[in-house]
Structure formats: C-alpha cells, structure tokens
Design an enzyme around this catalytic site. Structure first.
Site: not given
Length: 285
Positions: A69, A153, A165, A169, A200
């Site tokens: 983890d 990304s 997000y 990045k 994916t």
C-alpha cells in the site's frame, strides 16, 4: 549480482502498470510488481499482482508479486529493503501507482466532488512516487546507472478528467525534472512519459458505452497497447544516450519513434501534441 536487470513497477495489478511490467518481463527482467490487489480481485476491473507476476515469468522474465500500500511509507521502505536483500541491485523504477475511481473521470466540478479525489491522485499518486524514489535511489547509486520513470499524461497541460488529476501529473513532470539535477553526478536518469490513449480494459469499456468518445484521437483502435511504454523503457535503459534525456518529459509515441520502438501489432501510435500541447520540460520544444 543477477544476470538480469531488476525493475520495480508500482501500481501493476492491471492497466498501464501491468502492461509495462509484462513488456519488461519479455525483455528478460526481474520485475517486482506492487499494488494492493494481491491474489483476489478487489474491484470490477480484472487483474491481480499474482496474475501479473505469473505473466512476466511465462514470458521469459521473473515476476515477483509484492503487495504494498503506497500510502504507507513503512510498507514502501520494506519493499525496497526486500529488493536490496534479494537481488542487491535496482536498475529501473517505474512510478505508476495512483487511484482513479471511475466516477472521477465523469464530468463535474472539483468542489462538488469528494475531497477523497485529492488523496487518491496526489497522496497515493504524486507523494507515493516521491517516497518510492526516495527509497529506490540509494540502491541505484553504487551502480552509477539507473532509470526512474514517472508515468504522466498530457493532463499536466490540458484539462483532463478532474482537477487533482492534472495537478498530480504536472507534479510528476516537475519531480522528474528536479530529481535529474540531483541525480546527474550518479548517472541515474529521471524522466516523465506522457502516454496517449492506452487500450486498457477500462478504456475499451468506456468507449463501448460512449461511441465516438475518442474519435478526435483516432478512436480506441489507434490507442497504445499497455505494453508499448514498457518496450520503450527497456530501449531507453539500454541506450548509451540515456542521460541526455534526464529531466525531460516526452510523449511515449514520439520517443518510441526516435528509438525505433513499435507497438505490439507493429504500429506507430500517433502523438497527440497537436491536440494537447507540448510538455513543459520538453528538450525539443
């Protein structure tokens, strides 16, 4: 010292991390794959660390499932202590662990989403990459060669998904850029890779439910395979000019073309630079 190179790929039970790990396995690496999903599927998406490790071993490498983890620094420290004890070296670290629940990809403003989005994408994403690098680098230093790759990304520049997000990045790109300065005397390279649309299971499922979703990017049929970046990472590690790339952020597709790397079906996936812009730390921009 083992005859094979040794790599750690975080967040490798499924998706991009799994693909990178499998590609390194095909190249003969010993690959430690990490994540929280050990032997039992914990979400609607298939894939476990054990399955990834078995796939690596079946393809010619040595796969080692290491449940970790990455929100727990002690578990991360123990992971790298294990690598050092068992193999005494580490050649490549791929920082790929982060959380992205399906609902975070849906349209919406950040102040109407749970605060958990920040923890999933920054604490388990960006911070865990910093911590993994912190514990990995001392193993690499004595060999005076190594490669740290942050999976990033175009969301670092263009607005994609949810606000944290993009923050995560761009943080990964800056992390690689600044690590490169401190790692240069030790001949360890750090760089960040911008992936295109990756084929994916999650991407294909979303595209089936939303026809035309990715048409401006050529559709899912032109997407990169999850293994594509892994083929590139192997080529980069073996390249004599690896250090010239350190600190930079690169589109996987563009760097693959430069090094003659093709995808699993012998295609050259397209770059999305024209649609999404250039990286901030782009040596060729």
């Amino acid at each position: 010292m083992p005859a094979a190179n040794v790599a750690v790929v975080t967040g490798a039970s499924r998706g991009l991390g799994r693909g990178i790990a499998l590609a390194l396995g095909k190249a003969g690496y010993v690959v430690y794959v990490t994540g929280r999903t050990g032997t039992k599927q914990t979400s609607r998406w298939t894939g476990t660390l054990q399955q990834t490790a078995e796939g690596i071993s079946a393809s010619g490498g040595t796969g080692i499932a290491a449940v970790c983890d990455h929100s727990d620094d002690a578990q991360t420290r123990m992971l790298f202590e294990r690598v050092k004890a068992e193999y005494g070296q580490l050649d490549i670290l791929v920082n790929n662990a982060f959380g992205m629940p399906d609902e975070m990809a849906a349209p919406g403003v950040f102040w109407e989403r749970p605060l958990e989005a920040w923890r999933q994408l920054i604490d388990i994403g960006l911070r865990s990459s910093y911590v993994a690098s912190y514990f990995a680098i001392p193993i690499m230093v004595s060999a005076r060669r190594g490669l740290i790759v942050n999976t990033s990304s175009p969301g670092a520049r263009a607005y994609l998904h949810v606000l944290p997000y993009g923050v995560g990045k761009v943080g990964h790109d800056k992390l690689a850029h600044d690590m490169a300065h401190e790692l240069k005397p030790f001949c360890i390279a750090a760089l960040s890779l911008w992936h295109g649309i990756v084929k994916t299971e999650r991407t294909e499922t979303f595209c089936k439910a939303n026809p035309g979703l990715l048409q401006e990017f050529g559709g899912v049929e032109r997407a990169e395979s999850p293994e594509f970046a892994g083929y590139l990472i192997d080529a980069l590690y073996r390249s004599p000019d690896l250090m010239s790339l350190s600190g930079g952020t690169f589109y996987v597709s563009e760097l693959a073309r430069r090094y003659g790397v093709r995808d699993t079906d012998n295609r050259e996936p397209p770059s999305h630079r024209a649609l999404l812009g250039a990286p901030f730390y782009d040596p060729v921009a």
